[in-house]
Design a protein around this motif. Structure first.
Motif, PDB file in Angstrom:
ATOM      1  N   TYR A  51       7.180   4.173  -0.535  1.00 31.74           N
ATOM      2  CA  TYR A  51       7.766   3.436   0.585  1.00 31.74           C
ATOM      3  C   TYR A  51       6.712   2.574   1.272  1.00 31.74           C
ATOM      4  O   TYR A  51       6.941   1.411   1.577  1.00 31.74           O
ATOM      5  N   ASN A  53       3.917   1.438  -0.011  1.00 30.83           N
ATOM      6  CA  ASN A  53       3.544   0.347  -0.916  1.00 30.83           C
ATOM      7  C   ASN A  53       4.616  -0.731  -0.946  1.00 30.83           C
ATOM      8  O   ASN A  53       4.310  -1.918  -1.018  1.00 30.83           O
ATOM      9  N   LYS A  54       5.876  -0.322  -0.879  1.00 29.12           N
ATOM     10  CA  LYS A  54       6.977  -1.290  -0.861  1.00 29.12           C
ATOM     11  C   LYS A  54       6.817  -2.241   0.316  1.00 29.12           C
ATOM     12  O   LYS A  54       6.970  -3.447   0.189  1.00 29.12           O
ATOM     13  N   TRP A  55       6.464  -1.716   1.487  1.00 31.33           N
ATOM     14  CA  TRP A  55       6.320  -2.570   2.662  1.00 31.33           C
ATOM     15  C   TRP A  55       5.099  -3.462   2.573  1.00 31.33           C
ATOM     16  O   TRP A  55       5.101  -4.579   3.088  1.00 31.33           O
ATOM     17  N   SER A  56       4.058  -3.024   1.889  1.00 27.36           N
ATOM     18  CA  SER A  56       2.898  -3.894   1.658  1.00 27.36           C
ATOM     19  C   SER A  56       3.301  -5.076   0.791  1.00 27.36           C
ATOM     20  O   SER A  56       2.923  -6.222   1.056  1.00 27.36           O
ATOM     21  N   ILE A  57       4.084  -4.813  -0.236  1.00 28.01           N
ATOM     22  CA  ILE A  57       4.555  -5.878  -1.131  1.00 28.01           C
ATOM     23  C   ILE A  57       5.497  -6.815  -0.388  1.00 28.01           C
ATOM     24  O   ILE A  57       5.388  -8.042  -0.500  1.00 28.01           O
ATOM     25  N   GLU A  58       6.424  -6.263   0.406  1.00 25.53           N
ATOM     26  CA  GLU A  58       7.352  -7.092   1.175  1.00 25.53           C
ATOM     27  C   GLU A  58       6.605  -7.996   2.152  1.00 25.53           C
ATOM     28  O   GLU A  58       6.936  -9.166   2.313  1.00 25.53           O
ATOM     29  N   SER A  59       5.575  -7.454   2.801  1.00 25.42           N
ATOM     30  CA  SER A  59       4.778  -8.255   3.738  1.00 25.42           C
ATOM     31  C   SER A  59       4.055  -9.378   3.014  1.00 25.42           C
ATOM     32  O   SER A  59       3.959 -10.499   3.519  1.00 25.42           O
ATOM     33  N   TYR A  61       5.037 -10.898   0.190  1.00 26.16           N
ATOM     34  CA  TYR A  61       6.038 -11.920  -0.150  1.00 26.16           C
ATOM     35  C   TYR A  61       6.422 -12.727   1.087  1.00 26.16           C
ATOM     36  O   TYR A  61       6.605 -13.940   1.012  1.00 26.16           O
ATOM     37  N   HIS A  62       6.558 -12.065   2.228  1.00 26.70           N
ATOM     38  CA  HIS A  62       6.877 -12.771   3.464  1.00 26.70           C
ATOM     39  C   HIS A  62       5.772 -13.775   3.798  1.00 26.70           C
ATOM     40  O   HIS A  62       6.044 -14.909   4.188  1.00 26.70           O
ATOM     41  N   LYS A  65       5.989 -16.752   1.315  1.00 26.81           N
ATOM     42  CA  LYS A  65       7.115 -17.638   1.613  1.00 26.81           C
ATOM     43  C   LYS A  65       6.906 -18.413   2.906  1.00 26.81           C
ATOM     44  O   LYS A  65       7.251 -19.582   2.997  1.00 26.81           O
ATOM     45  N   ASN A  76      10.423 -12.749 -10.304  1.00 30.08           N
ATOM     46  CA  ASN A  76       9.407 -11.833  -9.797  1.00 30.08           C
ATOM     47  C   ASN A  76       8.369 -11.462 -10.840  1.00 30.08           C
ATOM     48  O   ASN A  76       7.565 -10.572 -10.610  1.00 30.08           O
TER      49      ASN A  76
END
Length: 89
Positions: A51, A53-59, A61-62, A65, A76
């Protein structure tokens, strides 16, 4: 960290058939986070790390972008992401 509770999700009229595992842990900021998962064979620590790590990846990508002016990524895969970054830079 707690990962021993299971539950069904939904209202009384539309409840899931399958049970889900509830993993509870603290984020770096100290907030308590509850994650519902159908993964019963993975340790609670591994799920918490996934979880986080998922937020690190989402951040990341944000950031790509927003700051590199890439409103969408067409794919991806590694090659596509690198091509987008190369073009943006």
């Amino acid at each position: 960290m707690d990962g021993g509770v299971t539950c069904q999700v939904g209202t009384e009229q539309s409840r899931t058939i399958h049970r889900y595992r509830v993993v509870t842990f603290r984020a770096r900021e100290g907030n308590q986070i509850h994650v519902f998962t159908n993964e019963m064979d993975i340790s609670a620590k591994e799920i918490a790390n996934m979880y986080k790590n998922k937020w690190s990846i989402e951040s990341f990508y944000h950031w790509i972008k927003g700051y590199l002016n890439l409103p969408i990524l067409f794919d991806n895969s590694n090659n596509t992401v690198f091509a987008h970054l190369f073009i943006a830079l």
